[in-house]
Motif scaffolding. Structure first.
Motif, PDB file in Angstrom:
ATOM      1  N   THR A   1       1.116   6.840  -1.088  1.00 60.50           N
ATOM      2  CA  THR A   1       0.027   6.213  -1.847  1.00 60.50           C
ATOM      3  C   THR A   1      -0.946   7.274  -2.365  1.00 60.50           C
ATOM      4  O   THR A   1      -1.600   7.073  -3.394  1.00 60.50           O
ATOM      5  CB  THR A   1      -0.741   5.203  -0.971  1.00 60.50           C
ATOM      6  OG1 THR A   1      -1.268   5.870   0.184  1.00 60.50           O
ATOM      7  CG2 THR A   1       0.160   4.055  -0.532  1.00 60.50           C
TER       8      THR A   1
ATOM      9  N   LEU B   1       4.276  -0.517  -1.782  1.00 60.82           N
ATOM     10  CA  LEU B   1       4.452   0.140  -0.488  1.00 60.82           C
ATOM     11  C   LEU B   1       5.648  -0.436   0.251  1.00 60.82           C
ATOM     12  O   LEU B   1       6.480   0.302   0.797  1.00 60.82           O
ATOM     13  CB  LEU B   1       3.177  -0.029   0.350  1.00 60.82           C
ATOM     14  CG  LEU B   1       3.169   0.597   1.740  1.00 60.82           C
ATOM     15  CD1 LEU B   1       3.292   2.112   1.643  1.00 60.82           C
ATOM     16  CD2 LEU B   1       1.898   0.213   2.493  1.00 60.82           C
TER      17      LEU B   1
ATOM     18  N   VAL C   1      -4.983  -2.708  -7.366  1.00 61.00           N
ATOM     19  CA  VAL C   1      -4.445  -2.008  -6.194  1.00 61.00           C
ATOM     20  C   VAL C   1      -4.211  -2.998  -5.053  1.00 61.00           C
ATOM     21  O   VAL C   1      -3.172  -2.979  -4.384  1.00 61.00           O
ATOM     22  CB  VAL C   1      -5.411  -0.887  -5.748  1.00 61.00           C
ATOM     23  CG1 VAL C   1      -5.004  -0.334  -4.383  1.00 61.00           C
ATOM     24  CG2 VAL C   1      -5.438   0.235  -6.775  1.00 61.00           C
TER      25      VAL C   1
ATOM     26  N   PRO D   1       3.321   5.559   4.208  1.00 59.29           N
ATOM     27  CA  PRO D   1       2.146   5.276   3.366  1.00 59.29           C
ATOM     28  C   PRO D   1       1.546   6.508   2.710  1.00 59.29           C
ATOM     29  O   PRO D   1       0.729   6.377   1.799  1.00 59.29           O
ATOM     30  CB  PRO D   1       1.155   4.633   4.351  1.00 59.29           C
ATOM     31  CG  PRO D   1       1.597   5.107   5.703  1.00 59.29           C
ATOM     32  CD  PRO D   1       3.085   5.219   5.623  1.00 59.29           C
TER      33      PRO D   1
ATOM     34  N   ILE E   1      -7.323   3.131  -3.331  1.00 58.01           N
ATOM     35  CA  ILE E   1      -6.144   3.537  -2.566  1.00 58.01           C
ATOM     36  C   ILE E   1      -6.579   4.363  -1.353  1.00 58.01           C
ATOM     37  O   ILE E   1      -6.097   4.158  -0.232  1.00 58.01           O
ATOM     38  CB  ILE E   1      -5.177   4.352  -3.455  1.00 58.01           C
ATOM     39  CG1 ILE E   1      -4.517   3.443  -4.496  1.00 58.01           C
ATOM     40  CG2 ILE E   1      -4.105   5.044  -2.605  1.00 58.01           C
ATOM     41  CD1 ILE E   1      -3.729   4.193  -5.551  1.00 58.01           C
TER      42      ILE E   1
ATOM     43  N   MET F   1      -0.351  -2.793  -4.827  1.00 61.63           N
ATOM     44  CA  MET F   1       0.026  -1.657  -3.992  1.00 61.63           C
ATOM     45  C   MET F   1       0.778  -2.086  -2.738  1.00 61.63           C
ATOM     46  O   MET F   1       1.688  -1.386  -2.273  1.00 61.63           O
ATOM     47  CB  MET F   1      -1.216  -0.841  -3.615  1.00 61.63           C
ATOM     48  CG  MET F   1      -0.901   0.457  -2.884  1.00 61.63           C
ATOM     49  SD  MET F   1       0.250   1.566  -3.770  1.00 61.63           S
ATOM     50  CE  MET F   1      -0.725   2.039  -5.183  1.00 61.63           C
TER      51      MET F   1
ATOM     52  N   PHE G   1       0.020   8.434  -5.798  1.00 64.21           N
ATOM     53  CA  PHE G   1      -0.489   7.534  -6.831  1.00 64.21           C
ATOM     54  C   PHE G   1      -1.956   7.852  -7.126  1.00 64.21           C
ATOM     55  O   PHE G   1      -2.375   7.885  -8.297  1.00 64.21           O
ATOM     56  CB  PHE G   1      -0.369   6.073  -6.364  1.00 64.21           C
ATOM     57  CG  PHE G   1       0.976   5.458  -6.588  1.00 64.21           C
ATOM     58  CD1 PHE G   1       2.020   5.692  -5.703  1.00 64.21           C
ATOM     59  CD2 PHE G   1       1.207   4.629  -7.674  1.00 64.21           C
ATOM     60  CE1 PHE G   1       3.265   5.126  -5.895  1.00 64.21           C
ATOM     61  CE2 PHE G   1       2.452   4.059  -7.885  1.00 64.21           C
ATOM     62  CZ  PHE G   1       3.488   4.314  -6.991  1.00 64.21           C
TER      63      PHE G   1
ATOM     64  N   TYR H   1      -5.850   3.180   2.563  1.00 65.71           N
ATOM     65  CA  TYR H   1      -4.694   3.801   3.209  1.00 65.71           C
ATOM     66  C   TYR H   1      -4.967   5.103   3.952  1.00 65.71           C
ATOM     67  O   TYR H   1      -4.063   5.607   4.633  1.00 65.71           O
ATOM     68  CB  TYR H   1      -3.597   4.036   2.166  1.00 65.71           C
ATOM     69  CG  TYR H   1      -2.966   2.748   1.695  1.00 65.71           C
ATOM     70  CD1 TYR H   1      -2.131   2.011   2.526  1.00 65.71           C
ATOM     71  CD2 TYR H   1      -3.238   2.247   0.424  1.00 65.71           C
ATOM     72  CE1 TYR H   1      -1.567   0.814   2.107  1.00 65.71           C
ATOM     73  CE2 TYR H   1      -2.674   1.052  -0.008  1.00 65.71           C
ATOM     74  CZ  TYR H   1      -1.842   0.339   0.837  1.00 65.71           C
ATOM     75  OH  TYR H   1      -1.292  -0.848   0.425  1.00 65.71           O
TER      76      TYR H   1
END
Length: 501
Positions: free
Chosen positions: A475, A464, A456, A472, A321, A460, A478, A325
């Protein structure tokens, strides 16, 4: 009979892992810049995970195969070193070609090749350290390896930032990659190859006869054991895996979910099919098949490896992640930019490179100082749990910090966690697994590094888009949560024996 391996000096430990410095330069350039390259070539934010699928999927396929064969290889160059060399050559070529890509398709293909090549070199390095060291040196051996990983990542992450300071163009027209990224990849190619070559030329490997003399290889063929176990299994579990994959595919089709989730169903069904074939081959007496050994060893993992696998699953979910991101999160929340071609967005990309360099630098220092000190006092397992909690706090802080400089504090916690993730699970495993099968088990352990990344990458993007399409930063919540779960799962792992062997 020699009772134990000779103790290695610091410089021998240095040479064993120096190649990882170059390998991590390649990974750092990939991790910090691929989202930027994809967006520069016109891809949208919510489609980034799908393009990143190539990297973990390649690791899932390559590492168990390389581990299996490196356990059985012996050449004039040694056991693991032929794989170091082949992977380094291919990875260096990929780094040269990658920033020249003019299309998303070519960039995605080169990411696949680059990641496969890095995995070919990386997987045997884990076993290489275990092969050469006594149990009471495993923590320091993997700590030094982690220090080189951190140092390599610092170098790879800082290349674009330093080139910008030197006046190299950090922006480019739409559809092109900035010169800072292009030149960084070329420098990385040279550094990767030379670092791996250093380890190849300055180390030697114990021959199969020497390994047997250390009393670490079983007197008869342990390879036959998982095949025999497979032959006694029913087909029920294999059919259940296939059914689970079919259910996922049907759900994706029925509810019009993101198409990347089809891959998750395909992987579940694919493992079930592989198990079905392996069981039938084992029943037919085919004891030497690659598929049989991999499936048999995977299903017959030692208990400590199963528990550590859950820890890895949660840990690497958080890391993936972060790699996908962090750039868009920092660009929006700190630099106020969402347009990938804008100067502000590219400035954010450079600052993320600095942040990545910081957490890797912290990891390098922590690996050589904090981890051995803590492990000697509270054990490897509690050390790992504590470090993971530091990382969870670092990820959670992204929700509140809006100052670029203060994000350095976040990276301190993440760097401590990263140091432990790269060192402690492998030190625990190397002290607990049979030496004759260290390569295949290290390769299979990587499955639990790869699976969360695939999860992911496939899920993800959908989350998202559905829950916070324009924010974002969530994230990172998470990431903090799953790293906290990893810390809790660590407490179920027994402390390994560290008596010299």
């Amino acid at each position: 009979m020699i009772a134990e391996k000779p103790r290695k000096s610091f410089w021998q430990l240095f040479n064993l892992s120096f190649g990882f410095f170059g390998i991590q330069i390649g990974f750092a350039l990939q991790n910090a810049n691929m989202s930027r390259i994809f967006q520069s070539l016109g891809e949208s934010l919510d489609n980034l995970p799908a393009l990143w699928i190539a990297a973990p999927l390649t690791g899932l396929l390559v590492q168990p195969i390389v581990g299996h064969y490196s356990d059985r290889t012996w050449t004039r160059l040694g056991r693991r070193r032929p794989y170091f060399l082949a992977g380094a050559v291919l990875a260096a070529l990929s780094l040269v070609i990658m920033p020249l890509a003019q299309s998303l398709l070519l960039a995605a293909m080169m990411l696949w090749i680059l990641d496969a090549s890095l995995n070919i070199s990386m997987e045997p390095f884990r076993a290489f350290v275990g092969d050469n060291l006594r149990k009471d040196q495993h923590t320091m051996g993997y700590a030094i390896q982690t220090a080189f990983i951190g140092a390599g990542a610092v170098a790879g992450s800082l290349f674009p930032y330093l080139l910008t300071d030197l006046g190299v163009a950090n922006t480019a027209p739409a559809g092109q990659v900035p010169d800072t990224v292009r030149i960084s990849f070329w420098f990385g190619a040279v550094a990767l190859f030379l670092a791996v070559l250093w380890t190849i030329l300055t180390t030697r490997e114990y021959s199969p006869e020497e390994m047997r003399a250390f009393a670490e290889a079983a007197p008869d063929a342990p390879d036959a054991q998982p095949i025999r176990a497979l032959a006694t299994r029913t087909l029920t579990s294999a059919i259940a895996w296939i059914a689970a994959g079919a259910v996922v595919i049907v759900l994706v089709w029925s509810f019009d979910l993101e198409k990347e989730v089809y891959l998750l169903g395909g992987l579940l069904g694919g493992y079930g099919l592989a198990s079905l074939i392996a069981i039938r081959m084992a029943r037919a007496g085919r004891d030497n098949s690659l598929l049989g050994h991999i499936v048999g060893d995977f299903s017959g993992m030692p208990p400590i490896m199963k528990r550590l696998s859950l820890v890895q699953f949660f840990s690497w979910s958080a890391l993936f992640i972060m790699w996908i991101y962090t750039t868009p999160v920092v660009a929006q929340t700190v630099f106020g930019a969402m347009d990938a071609s804008s100067p502000a967005y590219n400035a954010a990309g450079n600052w993320v490179g600095v942040l990545f360099a910081i957490y890797n630098g912290i990891a390098a220092v922590a690996a050589l100082t904090l981890l051995p000190w803590l492990a000697a006092r509270i054990g490897k397992v509690r050390t790992h749990a504590l470090c993971l909690l530091c990382g969870a706090a670092g990820f959670a802080s992204f929700l509140f910090i809006r100052d670029a400089q203060l994000l350095i504090v976040s990276e301190i916690g993440i760097g401590i966690a990263w140091a432990s993730i790269l060192a402690m699970p492998y030190a625990i495993l190397a002290s607990s697994l049979p030496q004759a099968k260290l390569g295949i088990f290290m390769g299979l352990f990587n499955v639990f590094v790869v699976l969360p990344q695939l999860l992911v990458a496939t899920v993800m993007g959908s989350l998202l888009k559905a829950l916070f399409p324009t924010e974002p930063v969530w994230t990172m919540a998470f990431a903090a949560a799953v790293l906290g779960l990893a810390a809790l799962a660590t407490l179920r792992v027994p402390e390994p024996d560290t008596a010299p062997v």
